[in-house]
Design a protein around this motif. Structure first.
Motif, short mmCIF file in Angstrom:
data_model
loop_
_atom_site.label_atom_id
_atom_site.label_comp_id
_atom_site.label_asym_id
_atom_site.label_seq_id
_atom_site.Cartn_x
_atom_site.Cartn_y
_atom_site.Cartn_z
N LEU A 19 31.73 55.66 43.32
CA LEU A 19 32.34 54.53 42.63
C LEU A 19 33.31 53.88 43.62
N LEU A 20 33.14 52.59 43.84
CA LEU A 20 34.00 51.87 44.79
C LEU A 20 35.20 51.31 44.05
N GLU A 21 36.39 51.71 44.53
CA GLU A 21 37.59 51.24 43.85
C GLU A 21 38.76 51.19 44.82
N GLU A 22 39.53 50.14 44.66
CA GLU A 22 40.73 49.97 45.47
C GLU A 22 41.66 51.17 45.26
N GLY A 23 42.28 51.62 46.35
CA GLY A 23 43.28 52.68 46.24
C GLY A 23 42.72 54.08 46.21
N ILE A 44 29.66 49.12 42.39
CA ILE A 44 30.68 48.12 42.73
C ILE A 44 30.89 47.22 41.52
N GLY A 45 32.15 46.86 41.27
CA GLY A 45 32.46 45.97 40.15
C GLY A 45 32.31 44.51 40.56
N ASP A 46 32.41 43.62 39.58
CA ASP A 46 32.36 42.18 39.86
C ASP A 46 33.79 41.65 40.02
N HIS A 47 33.97 40.34 39.87
CA HIS A 47 35.29 39.73 40.07
C HIS A 47 36.34 40.32 39.14
N ALA A 48 35.91 40.88 38.00
CA ALA A 48 36.85 41.43 37.02
C ALA A 48 36.96 42.95 37.10
N GLY A 49 36.21 43.57 38.00
CA GLY A 49 36.23 45.03 38.10
C GLY A 49 35.46 45.67 36.95
N PHE A 50 35.55 47.00 36.85
CA PHE A 50 34.80 47.73 35.81
C PHE A 50 35.58 47.76 34.49
N ASP A 51 34.85 47.82 33.38
CA ASP A 51 35.53 48.12 32.12
C ASP A 51 35.89 49.62 32.13
N ILE A 75 35.67 56.15 45.98
CA ILE A 75 36.07 55.90 47.36
C ILE A 75 36.49 54.43 47.54
N ALA A 76 37.23 54.19 48.62
CA ALA A 76 37.67 52.83 48.97
C ALA A 76 37.17 52.48 50.36
N VAL A 77 36.97 51.19 50.61
CA VAL A 77 36.54 50.75 51.94
C VAL A 77 37.73 50.29 52.79
N GLY A 78 38.91 50.42 52.26
CA GLY A 78 40.10 50.02 53.01
C GLY A 78 41.23 49.74 52.04
N PRO A 79 42.39 49.39 52.57
CA PRO A 79 43.57 49.28 51.73
C PRO A 79 43.70 47.98 50.94
N VAL A 80 42.83 47.00 51.21
CA VAL A 80 42.99 45.68 50.59
C VAL A 80 41.89 45.47 49.54
N SER A 81 42.23 44.84 48.41
CA SER A 81 41.23 44.51 47.38
C SER A 81 40.37 43.34 47.87
N LEU A 82 39.06 43.57 47.94
CA LEU A 82 38.14 42.59 48.55
C LEU A 82 37.16 42.05 47.52
N HIS A 83 36.44 40.99 47.93
CA HIS A 83 35.35 40.49 47.10
C HIS A 83 34.19 41.49 47.15
N SER A 84 33.44 41.51 46.05
CA SER A 84 32.38 42.52 45.91
C SER A 84 31.40 42.48 47.08
N ASP A 85 30.97 41.28 47.50
CA ASP A 85 29.98 41.21 48.58
C ASP A 85 30.54 41.72 49.91
N ASP A 86 31.83 41.53 50.11
CA ASP A 86 32.44 42.06 51.34
C ASP A 86 32.47 43.59 51.31
N VAL A 87 32.64 44.14 50.13
CA VAL A 87 32.61 45.60 49.98
C VAL A 87 31.21 46.11 50.33
N VAL A 88 30.19 45.40 49.86
CA VAL A 88 28.80 45.79 50.18
C VAL A 88 28.60 45.79 51.70
C1 SAM Z 1 37.22 41.59 43.40
S1 SAM Z 1 37.20 43.31 43.14
C2 SAM Z 1 37.73 43.48 41.47
C3 SAM Z 1 39.14 43.21 41.28
C4 SAM Z 1 39.58 43.36 39.84
N1 SAM Z 1 40.67 42.49 39.63
C5 SAM Z 1 39.95 44.78 39.51
O1 SAM Z 1 41.11 45.01 39.27
O2 SAM Z 1 39.11 45.68 39.48
C6 SAM Z 1 35.49 43.63 42.99
C7 SAM Z 1 35.05 45.05 43.16
O3 SAM Z 1 34.99 45.34 44.53
C8 SAM Z 1 35.30 46.70 44.75
N2 SAM Z 1 36.43 46.73 45.68
C9 SAM Z 1 37.26 45.71 46.05
N3 SAM Z 1 38.11 46.10 47.02
C10 SAM Z 1 37.79 47.39 47.28
C11 SAM Z 1 38.30 48.36 48.20
N4 SAM Z 1 39.30 48.10 49.04
N5 SAM Z 1 37.72 49.58 48.21
C12 SAM Z 1 36.68 49.88 47.36
N6 SAM Z 1 36.17 49.01 46.49
C13 SAM Z 1 36.72 47.79 46.45
C14 SAM Z 1 35.56 47.34 43.40
O4 SAM Z 1 34.38 47.97 42.97
C15 SAM Z 1 35.90 46.14 42.54
O5 SAM Z 1 35.58 46.35 41.19
#
Ligand code: SAM
Length: 195
Positions: free
Chosen positions: A126-130, A147-154, A168-181
């Motif tokens: 599961l990809l998630e910030e932090g 990976i979640g969309d612009h609103a993340g997972f429910d 897991i995370a791909v780095g310390p910054v919250s990114l757009h979904s396609d950049d995570v891919v």
């Molecule tokens: C634009 S982010 C979603 C942001 C949303 N506001 C939230 O709080 O979940 C889209 C998705 O990309 C993934 N994502 C974004 N940044 C990430 C990171 N640094 N590491 C891992 N996954 C990340 C997560 O799966 C997230 O749900």
């Protein structure tokens, strides 16, 4: 696997205003490009699932299999057109599981549950910030990444996927979904010999 919480599961959107009429299917379309396309090439060993949870025909899942997919182009409009034509089918309505509607593109009724049945018992992330950094995880070759969309997972989906595998995370910054891919693909590429 990209989970589109509001992305429409039917073809009732306008190509001229994809973000405004499709529940942000545009986010998922960009993920298809990032997952499958390299410069002048297609990743034949990647399968993309778009879980579509928006609109009256939801839940539905579209699967693009790089091994057999044709006509996958890098521009967003062409990809959205391919997806729109694929979503127009009703062939999945009275059937279980994925039905191929174009070369390499299949549709099924259902969401994450249908993906897990189709993909089998593979390691999942599961990809998630932090979360723990991806570089501290030994990525399995046949892994599934959620990976979640612009609103993340429910909350319910996040909890179910977190319980099934690692987060897991791909780095310390919250990114757009396609950049995570792209970053996940890059991590996998770095562990392989050049091709
Ligand atoms: C634009 S982010 C979603 C942001 C949303 N506001 C939230 O709080 O979940 C889209 C998705 O990309 C993934 N994502 C974004 N940044 C990430 C990171 N640094 N590491 C891992 N996954 C990340 C997560 O799966 C997230 O749900």
């Amino acid at each position: 696997v990209v989970v589109g919480r509001s992305a429409v599961a039917g073809d009732e959107f306008l190509l001229d205003d994809l973000p405004g009429t499709s529940g942000r299917l545009d986010v998922l379309v960009r993920c298809v490009r990032a997952a499958l396309l390299t410069s002048h090439g297609l990743r034949r060993d990647v399968v993309v699932y778009l879980v579509l949870l928006g609109g009256p025909r939801a839940p539905r899942t579209l699967r693009v299999d790089g091994a057999t997919a044709k006509f996958v182009r890098p521009d967003e409009r062409a990809l959205a057109t391919l997806i729109k034509k694929s979503l127009a089918t009703h062939a999945d309505e009275d059937r279980e599981g994925f039905i191929e509607v174009r070369p390499g593109i299949a549709i099924a009724r259902g969401g994450v549950d249908v993906v897990l049945r189709d993909a089998g018992d593979r390691p999942s992330y599961l990809l998630e910030e932090g979360a723990t950094d991806i570089r501290s995880a030994a990525l399995a070759d046949d892994a599934i990444f959620f990976i979640g969309d612009h609103a993340g997972f429910d909350d319910a989906t996040r909890a179910a996927l977190a319980a099934r595998g690692r987060t897991i995370a791909v780095g310390p910054v919250s990114l757009h979904s396609d950049d995570v891919v792209t970053l996940i693909a890059n991590e996998i590429d770095r562990g392989r010999s050049p091709r």
